[in-house]
Design an enzyme around this catalytic site. Structure first.
Site, short mmCIF file in Angstrom:
data_model
loop_
_atom_site.label_atom_id
_atom_site.label_comp_id
_atom_site.label_asym_id
_atom_site.label_seq_id
_atom_site.Cartn_x
_atom_site.Cartn_y
_atom_site.Cartn_z
CG ASN A 67 -2.79 -9.45 -1.37
OD1 ASN A 67 -1.96 -10.30 -1.64
ND2 ASN A 67 -2.50 -8.36 -0.70
CD GLU B 31 8.31 -8.03 1.96
OE1 GLU B 31 7.66 -7.45 2.87
OE2 GLU B 31 9.47 -7.73 1.67
CB CYS C 88 0.41 -6.48 3.01
SG CYS C 88 1.31 -6.39 1.49
CD GLU D 151 9.26 -9.88 -2.31
OE1 GLU D 151 9.30 -10.69 -3.24
OE2 GLU D 151 8.24 -9.69 -1.61
#
Ligand code: ADP
Length: 478
Positions: free
Chosen positions: A148, A246, A280, A458
């Site tokens: 994505n 993640e 997400c 991150e």
């Protein structure tokens, strides 16, 4: 045109190849992208191991210069890279160019971070001793990325990995190998030593699996679905590797009765449906106070009616296609499940035909849903959102937190008091006030709580935690 893997500084032909298809026009083949064999992944791992010692000992200036060069080329070519990204993933040209720009900025940011690798010097509790705490590279890092964000996610894993002196092997998602290949080509030509950076494309079950299980890989950073993430965690952590995950989200956006309605609609529309809802951080649960429920649903429905779902690269398109047939099937399945669960489909949810044959879906809004419905518990990952009516702020907060996920949450309100309370009490790694849940900066930490994430954060300075290991040195004063 065929595209090989990058192993030990050479372009190496894979065992076979797959076509990269444009989701806006399935007759448009972007190119063929090679699949690495398990033996070729082993070659990449061996090359990275062989390069690790010398790379870890390069000066921070050498690494900063290389990363800066990569960032400069990405930014100079952002329009072309954005076009490729829109063509292979299906987000609009504006969204895709924005993502390419972000990737360039990430490399620039970590070029600077090379020069600021932190350490500490403390006194000892014993006389005549100094203590020095330094950060060293972890070694060889395997990066596994989803479809994505085809250029931003590879960039936000690669750049810190390389900046802090690690060697990298990346396996991008098969659906979007084009952007990762273009990025690998830029990195290769920038002049990194052979083996420091390797690209191995192909299946998760072959290439990904090898990275996860090979004992020569010191750490795995993964972004993708919950089941894949959990299986990677079990395997990689089981053999003692460092792991960062993640995964999904079921992000709540709370709309209070005192909200500015234009802001609420703009924030919900963007968060739920832009980038085809395939983020997400997308707002999939719209938790709305009853007093403004009808007004909000009416205004959002109107705004949705104005969206133009079409070819991602066509001027005027505001929402591109779904990424592929299997994701489209999943979206349609959940739209069906929602209706069977008793949710009211207010608008959208049907396949659309456009001039070219693509995976077009009308953005769908459900109303009169309950938080315990499957459409509000499971991640759909498409342009589908649910309205959950609530009595008041307290119920809104409790519904927002009643989920196994914890990536991002948002609130639209003009009450400073409620915004502050929500910021403190939302059980998510990120929280937005009067802003969409999706859409984040590149220089600050990104990540979630509960089932959404695992390991340290991150991006931004916080990336140092995952991509380095700490050494404590005791030195007797002479
Ligand atoms: P999505 O398809 O939503 O991106 P996945 O979790 O299926 O989510 O895929 C994310 C990444 O993980 C992709 O690069 C995929 O190829 C990879 N992957 C899938 N299965 C495995 C596996 N068993 N081991 C390692 N990587 C995998």
């Amino acid at each position: 045109m065929s595209h090989a893997n990058l192993i030990a500084g050479e372009w190496v032909k894979g065992q076979d190849a797959v076509p990269n298809i444009n989701p806006s026009d399935t007759a448009d083949v972007i190119g063929d992208y090679d699949r690495a064999s398990a033996a070729q992944v082993e070659d990449a791992i061996a090359a990275a191991r062989a390069a690790a010692h010398a790379w870890a000992r390069t000066t921070v200036q050498q690494r900063a210069d290389l990363l800066d060069k990569v960032g400069t080329e990405i930014l100079a070519r952002r329009a072309e890279l954005g076009d490729l990204l829109a063509r292979e993933e299906g987000k609009t040209l504006a969204e895709a160019t924005g993502e390419a720009t972000r990737a360039g900025m990430i490399f620039k940011f970590f070029a600077g971070e090379c020069l600021r690798i932190p350490g500490e010097r403390l006194g000892s509790v014993r006389p005549g001793i100094d203590i020095e705490i330094t950060r060293e590279p972890v070694g060889v890092i395997g990066l596994i990325t989803p479809w994505n964000f085809p250029i931003a996610i590879p960039a936000w894993k690669m750049a810190p990995a390389l900046a802090y002196g690690n060697c990298v092997i990346i396996k991008p998602a098969e659906l979007v190998s084009g952007s990762a290949w273009a990025l690998a080509d830029i990195i290769h030509r920038a002049g990194f030593p052979a083996g420091v950076f390797n690209l191995v494309m192909g299946r998760g079950s072959v290439v990904g699996e090898k990275l996860v299980t090979d004992p020569r890989i010191d750490a795995i950073s993964f972004t993708g679905s919950v089941p894949t993430g959990q299986s990677i965690l079990a395997k990689a952590a089981g053999r003692g590797a460092k792991v960062q995950l993640e995964m999904g989200g079921k992000n709540p956006l709370v709309v209070l009765a005192d909200a500015d309605m234009d802001t609420a609609v703009r924030v919900a529309l963007d968060g739920a449906f832009f980038q085809t809802g395939q983020r997400c951080t997308a707002s999939s649960r719209l938790i709305v106070e009853e007093a403004v429920h009808d007004k909000f649903v009416g205004a959002l429905t109107e705004a949705m009616r104005k969206q133009v779902v079409d070819d991602a690269r066509k001027p005027g398109t505001t929402i591109g296609p779904v990424v592929d047939q299997s994701q489209l099937d999943q979206d349609l399945r959940y739209i069906d499940i929602g209706q069977k669960e008793g949710a009211r489909l207010v608008i959208g949810g049907e396949r659309l035909n456009r001039e070219k044959s693509g995976f077009y879906l009308a953005p769908a809004l459900f109303d009169a849903t309950r938080n315990d419905m499957r459409i509000n518990r499971e991640e759909i990952f498409g342009p589908v959102a649910s309205v959950i009516p609530v009595r008041d702020y307290d119920e809104a907060l409790s519904v927002a937190n009643d989920t196994t996920f914890g990536l991002c949450s948002g609130i639209v309100t003009t009450s400073l008091k409620k915004a502050a309370h929500f910021r403190r009490n939302a059980e998510t790694g990120m929280v937005m006030v009067n802003l969409p849940t999706a859409g984040v900066d590149y220089h600050v930490p990104f990540g979630g709580r509960k089932g959404s994430s695992y390991g340290s954060r991150e991006q931004g300075r916080y990336a140092v935690e995952f991509y380095t290991q700490v050494k404590t040195a005791y030195v007797m004063q002479s």
